[in-house]
Design a protein around this motif. Sequence first.
Motif, mmCIF file in Angstrom:
data_model
loop_
_atom_site.group_PDB
_atom_site.id
_atom_site.type_symbol
_atom_site.label_atom_id
_atom_site.label_comp_id
_atom_site.label_asym_id
_atom_site.label_seq_id
_atom_site.Cartn_x
_atom_site.Cartn_y
_atom_site.Cartn_z
ATOM 1 N N UNK A 44 11.007 53.092 -67.881
ATOM 2 C CA UNK A 44 10.248 52.671 -69.059
ATOM 3 C C UNK A 44 10.004 53.881 -69.961
ATOM 4 N N UNK A 45 10.617 53.887 -71.128
ATOM 5 C CA UNK A 45 10.474 55.017 -72.056
ATOM 6 C C UNK A 45 9.357 54.800 -73.065
ATOM 7 N N UNK A 46 9.143 53.580 -73.463
ATOM 8 C CA UNK A 46 8.029 53.247 -74.356
ATOM 9 C C UNK A 46 7.331 52.017 -73.792
ATOM 10 N N UNK A 47 6.016 52.099 -73.672
ATOM 11 C CA UNK A 47 5.224 50.997 -73.135
ATOM 12 C C UNK A 47 4.816 50.039 -74.243
ATOM 13 N N UNK A 48 5.009 48.749 -73.958
ATOM 14 C CA UNK A 48 4.640 47.729 -74.933
ATOM 15 C C UNK A 48 3.827 46.622 -74.297
ATOM 16 N N UNK A 49 4.193 45.387 -74.580
ATOM 17 C CA UNK A 49 3.452 44.215 -74.118
ATOM 18 C C UNK A 49 3.323 44.207 -72.597
ATOM 19 N N UNK A 50 2.188 43.680 -72.110
ATOM 20 C CA UNK A 50 1.940 43.640 -70.670
ATOM 21 C C UNK A 50 2.744 42.555 -69.962
ATOM 22 N N UNK A 51 3.111 41.492 -70.677
ATOM 23 C CA UNK A 51 3.926 40.422 -70.092
ATOM 24 C C UNK A 51 5.284 40.411 -70.776
ATOM 25 N N UNK A 52 6.322 40.140 -69.996
ATOM 26 C CA UNK A 52 7.684 40.061 -70.529
ATOM 27 C C UNK A 52 8.157 38.621 -70.410
ATOM 28 N N UNK A 53 8.376 38.010 -71.572
ATOM 29 C CA UNK A 53 8.820 36.618 -71.629
ATOM 30 C C UNK A 53 10.219 36.469 -72.215
ATOM 31 N N UNK A 54 10.686 37.526 -72.850
ATOM 32 C CA UNK A 54 12.007 37.488 -73.464
ATOM 33 C C UNK A 54 12.550 38.912 -73.521
ATOM 34 N N UNK A 55 13.851 39.050 -73.254
ATOM 35 C CA UNK A 55 14.481 40.367 -73.204
ATOM 36 C C UNK A 55 15.617 40.435 -74.211
ATOM 37 N N UNK A 56 15.747 41.585 -74.867
ATOM 38 C CA UNK A 56 16.930 41.923 -75.652
ATOM 39 C C UNK A 56 17.654 43.044 -74.921
ATOM 40 N N UNK A 57 18.977 43.034 -74.975
ATOM 41 C CA UNK A 57 19.781 44.058 -74.317
ATOM 42 C C UNK A 57 20.739 44.656 -75.332
#
Length: 267
Positions: A44-57
């Motif tokens: 993890x390089x940058x911390x964001x939202x606490x829940x992950x519901x959708x991913x971009x790759x």
Amino acid sequence: MTASSSQTGSSQAGRGDIGRDDLVRWLGDYLQLGAYPDPSLNGLQIQGAERVRRIAASVDTSLQTLQAAAESGADLLLVHHGLFWGKPLAITGPHYERVRTAIGAGLNLYAAHIPLDAHPEVGNNAMIARALSLTDLQPFGDWQGHKIGVAGRLPRELGLQDFADRIQKLTGEICLVHGGGSPNVHRVGVTSGSGAGAIAEAAALGLDTLLTGEPEHKHFHDSFEYGVNVIFAGHYETEVFGVRALAAKIEDEFGIPWQFLNFPTGL
């Protein structure tokens, strides 16, 4: 440049979700991040939202990919090439804009570099070998004492140009071919990205052909002097496989839909 954004995961947005920290722990274990020396700051390089519901790759981290990930509604951007490479960088200029965009969107940035090249299930090299139906697989491609590529046999021998045409169909990239070895291809080594340094190793293993990403000037003569064919299929195009496969694995495990953001570099 306009992004070519292709949905290759589930279209059922919101079908699953997971805590960011839980996903980060799972990824660290699954990818064995600590097993390889790597200039990349994997994880993890940058911390964001606490829940992950959708991913971009995406293969690379750029302002374009970060903006596209934010616009797609992703909570996490999974990349092969992250923002941090072994030394501190001032948060100024374009680097500031990238970091600001991610933080402003609440976007987690997760990078997996050498561990994603080397992974036996979803790694770039394993996925290419599978796409080529290679058999009799063995470790190949030394990286600081670790084998991160793969070598194997084609189901049937192909002419060098026929093999190059097959790679072009697989990647969509026009290949550069150095025909330094046999006119036919049977035993192949695969090292995605910057793998031209593996030519001598390929020769020592008796491989007739190396498939890698980009050429390097210092290795130009190696193909001809070691008697090994080299297919250069593009750094970017040989490294789309891992992030897509890893995103699909996460969907299989946790039901989280994903989207591949395609920003080809032509290199």
